[in-house]
Design an enzyme around this catalytic site. Structure first.
Site, PDB file in Angstrom:
ATOM      1  N   ASP A  18      22.225 -37.581  14.313  1.00  0.00           N
ATOM      2  CA  ASP A  18      23.023 -36.367  14.128  1.00  0.00           C
ATOM      3  C   ASP A  18      22.404 -35.292  15.018  1.00  0.00           C
ATOM      4  OD1 ASP A  18      24.939 -34.636  13.300  1.00  0.00           O
ATOM      5  OD2 ASP A  18      24.450 -34.706  11.174  1.00  0.00           O
ATOM      6  N   SER A  19      23.224 -34.300  15.339  1.00  0.00           N
ATOM      7  CA  SER A  19      22.848 -33.356  16.393  1.00  0.00           C
ATOM      8  C   SER A  19      21.871 -32.268  15.979  1.00  0.00           C
ATOM      9  CB  SER A  19      24.126 -32.712  16.909  1.00  0.00           C
ATOM     10  OG  SER A  19      24.918 -32.287  15.810  1.00  0.00           O
ATOM     11  N   GLY A  20      21.667 -32.078  14.687  1.00  0.00           N
ATOM     12  CA  GLY A  20      20.653 -31.127  14.246  1.00  0.00           C
ATOM     13  C   GLY A  20      21.166 -29.865  13.599  1.00  0.00           C
ATOM     14  N   GLY A  21      22.327 -29.394  14.035  1.00  0.00           N
ATOM     15  CA  GLY A  21      22.831 -28.127  13.511  1.00  0.00           C
ATOM     16  C   GLY A  21      23.124 -28.181  12.024  1.00  0.00           C
ATOM     17  N   PHE A  22      23.760 -29.268  11.590  1.00  0.00           N
ATOM     18  CA  PHE A  22      24.129 -29.394  10.182  1.00  0.00           C
ATOM     19  C   PHE A  22      22.888 -29.371   9.287  1.00  0.00           C
ATOM     20  CE2 PHE A  22      24.744 -32.222   6.491  1.00  0.00           C
ATOM     21  CZ  PHE A  22      25.684 -31.471   5.812  1.00  0.00           C
ATOM     22  N   ASP A  44      27.764 -29.206  16.434  1.00  0.00           N
ATOM     23  CA  ASP A  44      28.980 -28.569  15.906  1.00  0.00           C
ATOM     24  C   ASP A  44      28.613 -27.355  15.065  1.00  0.00           C
ATOM     25  OD1 ASP A  44      27.769 -30.300  14.104  1.00  0.00           O
ATOM     26  OD2 ASP A  44      29.612 -30.893  13.121  1.00  0.00           O
ATOM     27  N   GLN A  50      36.607 -30.831  13.024  1.00  0.00           N
ATOM     28  CA  GLN A  50      36.300 -29.787  12.047  1.00  0.00           C
ATOM     29  C   GLN A  50      37.607 -29.127  11.612  1.00  0.00           C
ATOM     30  OE1 GLN A  50      33.591 -29.255  10.498  1.00  0.00           O
ATOM     31  NE2 GLN A  50      32.004 -30.289  11.718  1.00  0.00           N
ATOM     32  N   GLY A 102      32.607 -31.666   8.329  1.00  0.00           N
ATOM     33  CA  GLY A 102      32.976 -30.471   7.588  1.00  0.00           C
ATOM     34  C   GLY A 102      33.452 -30.721   6.169  1.00  0.00           C
ATOM     35  N   ASP A 119      27.714 -42.334   6.237  1.00  0.00           N
ATOM     36  CA  ASP A 119      26.272 -42.164   6.027  1.00  0.00           C
ATOM     37  C   ASP A 119      26.059 -41.156   4.911  1.00  0.00           C
ATOM     38  OD1 ASP A 119      26.845 -39.636   7.667  1.00  0.00           O
ATOM     39  OD2 ASP A 119      24.770 -39.382   7.018  1.00  0.00           O
ATOM     40  N   CYS A 154      23.145 -58.653  -7.800  1.00  0.00           N
ATOM     41  CA  CYS A 154      22.504 -58.116  -6.602  1.00  0.00           C
ATOM     42  C   CYS A 154      21.429 -59.075  -6.099  1.00  0.00           C
ATOM     43  CB  CYS A 154      21.897 -56.750  -6.906  1.00  0.00           C
ATOM     44  SG  CYS A 154      21.080 -56.011  -5.476  1.00  0.00           S
ATOM     45  N   CYS A 173      18.968 -58.293  -4.021  1.00  0.00           N
ATOM     46  CA  CYS A 173      17.790 -57.613  -3.470  1.00  0.00           C
ATOM     47  C   CYS A 173      16.508 -58.075  -4.167  1.00  0.00           C
ATOM     48  CB  CYS A 173      17.945 -56.099  -3.543  1.00  0.00           C
ATOM     49  SG  CYS A 173      17.432 -55.350  -5.088  1.00  0.00           S
ATOM     50  N   CYS A 201      16.011 -56.686  -7.777  1.00  0.00           N
ATOM     51  CA  CYS A 201      16.808 -57.328  -8.833  1.00  0.00           C
ATOM     52  C   CYS A 201      16.398 -58.776  -9.063  1.00  0.00           C
ATOM     53  CB  CYS A 201      18.288 -57.240  -8.501  1.00  0.00           C
ATOM     54  SG  CYS A 201      18.914 -55.561  -8.645  1.00  0.00           S
ATOM     55  N   HIS A 255      16.843 -51.428  -3.739  1.00  0.00           N
ATOM     56  CA  HIS A 255      18.055 -51.804  -4.470  1.00  0.00           C
ATOM     57  C   HIS A 255      19.249 -50.941  -4.043  1.00  0.00           C
ATOM     58  CE1 HIS A 255      21.102 -52.713  -7.360  1.00  0.00           C
ATOM     59  NE2 HIS A 255      21.211 -51.417  -7.577  1.00  0.00           N
TER      60      HIS A 255
HETATM   61  N1  PRF Z   1      28.510 -32.157  10.994  1.00  0.00           N
HETATM   62  C1  PRF Z   1      27.308 -32.734  11.333  1.00  0.00           C
HETATM   63  N2  PRF Z   1      26.626 -33.503  10.479  1.00  0.00           N
HETATM   64  C2  PRF Z   1      27.128 -33.692   9.236  1.00  0.00           C
HETATM   65  C3  PRF Z   1      28.349 -33.108   8.820  1.00  0.00           C
HETATM   66  C4  PRF Z   1      29.084 -32.298   9.741  1.00  0.00           C
HETATM   67  O1  PRF Z   1      30.163 -31.747   9.473  1.00  0.00           O
HETATM   68  C5  PRF Z   1      28.554 -33.533   7.485  1.00  0.00           C
HETATM   69  C6  PRF Z   1      29.712 -33.239   6.592  1.00  0.00           C
HETATM   70  N3  PRF Z   1      29.529 -32.061   5.837  1.00  0.00           N
HETATM   71  C7  PRF Z   1      27.452 -34.325   7.140  1.00  0.00           C
HETATM   72  N4  PRF Z   1      26.614 -34.419   8.207  1.00  0.00           N
HETATM   73  N5  PRF Z   1      26.829 -32.546  12.562  1.00  0.00           N
HETATM   74 ZN    ZN Z   2      19.274 -54.951  -6.432  1.00  0.00          ZN
END
Ligand code: PRF
Ligand code: ZN
Length: 382
Positions: free
Chosen positions: A101-105, A155, A199, A226, A276, A314, A316, A319, A345
């Site tokens: 992920d890009s870091g901003g969130f 973003d 977004q 978003g 994720d 399960c 794993c 379990c 698990h």
């Molecule tokens: N943007 C980024 N990472 C995220 C989200 C997003 O909108 C979300 C959803 N809220 C989770 N992780 N860059």
């Molecule tokens: Zn398990």
């Protein structure tokens, strides 16, 4: 990279089977480090490792795509050390795929102090209190050094439940401008994919504009962002459905930050391919084990005499080896062991759920699977 010769990007996406009733599809996704099938859940390894789970254990769960975070890795080890180490795959001994992920969130959600300007996201360094600025260019520099198979654009993320339409609109248009800066700054186009992010909050008009702008950039896949910030389920599912209606069929769609079992099932039906969330591993550390009809809070007294495994279906290690009673005892004492056994698990649960979703799509039983899953989930027979 020979397997991508016929494509413009280091990614191949082939639909194996479509559900005839819903928008669900089962696909094969080939990335530089491995091939996987979707719908798929990606566990989150914030610092380049999953808390409590070793890379070989993740592999044993047939998981070959995990998440890392630019925000954390950009601080430590930082882009210079990562480049020196030959990228994060080598550094952490992970030969599967990585998505960053890009870091901003993370900054906006972790540090309430973050401030967004047209330049980027400004925040106070957690180490020395100096002011730092994460720009689209800086995010790409770090993600290029990490070497992730899929990188995310920077973003402007706003909380749908807190902000007004004017702020949503500003953030949506700014995210498109930042996308163009990310595309221009991306230096390893033949080795790493860059996904843009839809977004626009819950507003259908804004989301439609956003999705159509992204499509014009013709990237190898798309993310839906978003959402999952506390909005009502119905609003959330509608915004997802609207986004998948517009995004092209022949490219992967990644729904960001979504990991509750019910949402994985419903949003697979709405045509999402990748998901994720930190939830499964985070909740594990608090003693919560995931099962089909909700969650088991294993620290509770009633589990002290429960000799059953968490889930008898399960596969794993936890379990196969331990009872709920044993886990109850460890959870109330040894934090490190408890974290390992519980996380293993919960990741296995997510992986098996996605496998069941894929099998149902392939076997033409997906509508029944959804009906049974939803009925069972809300019957809550703890
Ligand atoms: N943007 C980024 N990472 C995220 C989200 C997003 O909108 C979300 C959803 N809220 C989770 N992780 N860059
Ligand atoms: Zn398990």
């Amino acid at each position: 990279m020979s397997q991508f010769e016929s494509t413009e990007y280091p990614l191949k996406f082939e639909i194996i089977k479509k559900c005839s009733v819903s928008k669900a599809r089962c696909s094969q996704l080939t990335l530089p480090h491995a091939t996987l099938q979707t719908p798929q859940f990606m566990p989150v390894g914030t610092q380049g490792a999953l808390k409590g789970v070793l890379p070989h254990q993740i592999k044993d769960l047939k998981c070959n795509l995990i998440l890392g975070n630019t925000y954390h890795l950009g601080h430590r080890p930082g882009p210079e050390l990562l480049t020196l180490a030959g990228g994060l795959h080598k550094y952490m001994n992970w030969d599967g795929n990585l998505l960053t992920d890009s870091g901003g969130f993370q900054m906006v959600s972790l540090l309430k102090l973050a401030k967004v300007t047209e330049d980027g996201v400004e925040f106070e360094s957690p180490h020395d209190k100096s002011t730092m600025l994460l720009t689209p260019e800086k995010s790409m520099e770090i993600q290029n050094a990490i070497g992730a198979d899929i990188m995310m654009q920077l973003d402007d993320v706003v909380c749908t439940t807190l902000e007004d339409t004017a702020r949503m609109e500003e953030a949506m248009y700014r995210s498109i401008r930042w996308l163009d800066r990310c595309i221009a700054a991306h230096k390893r186009k033949s080795e790493q994919n860059l996904f843009p992010i839809v977004q626009g909050g819950l507003d259908a008009r804004l989301r439609t504009i956003s999705a159509n702008e992204l499509i014009k950039r013709n990237t190898s896949g798309y993310a839906i962002g978003g959402l999952s910030g506390g909005e009502a389920k119905e609003d959330f599912w509608k915004a997802v459905s609207l986004s998948t209606d517009i995004l092209p069929d022949n490219k992967p769609r990644y729904l960001m930050g979504v990991g509750f079992a019910i949402d994985l099932v419903v949003c697979s039906a709405l045509g999402c391919d990748l998901f994720d969330c930190v939830f499964p591993t985070r909740t594990a550390r608090f003693g919560c084990a995931l099962v089909d009809n909700g969650q088991l809070q294993l620290k509770r007294k009633n589990f002290a005499i429960d000799e059953r495994p968490i889930d008898d279906e399960c596969y794993c290690y936890t379990c196969q080896t331990y009872s709920r009673a044993y886990l109850h005892m460890v959870l109330n004492g040894d934090e490190v062991t408890a974290c390992q056994l519980m996380s293993l698990h919960n990741v296995a649960y997510q992986m098996r759920l996605m496998q069941r979703i894929r099998d149902a799509i392939k076997n033409d039983t997906f509508p029944d699977f959804v009906r049974n899953f939803v009925r069972n989930y809300y019957s809550s027979g703890k």
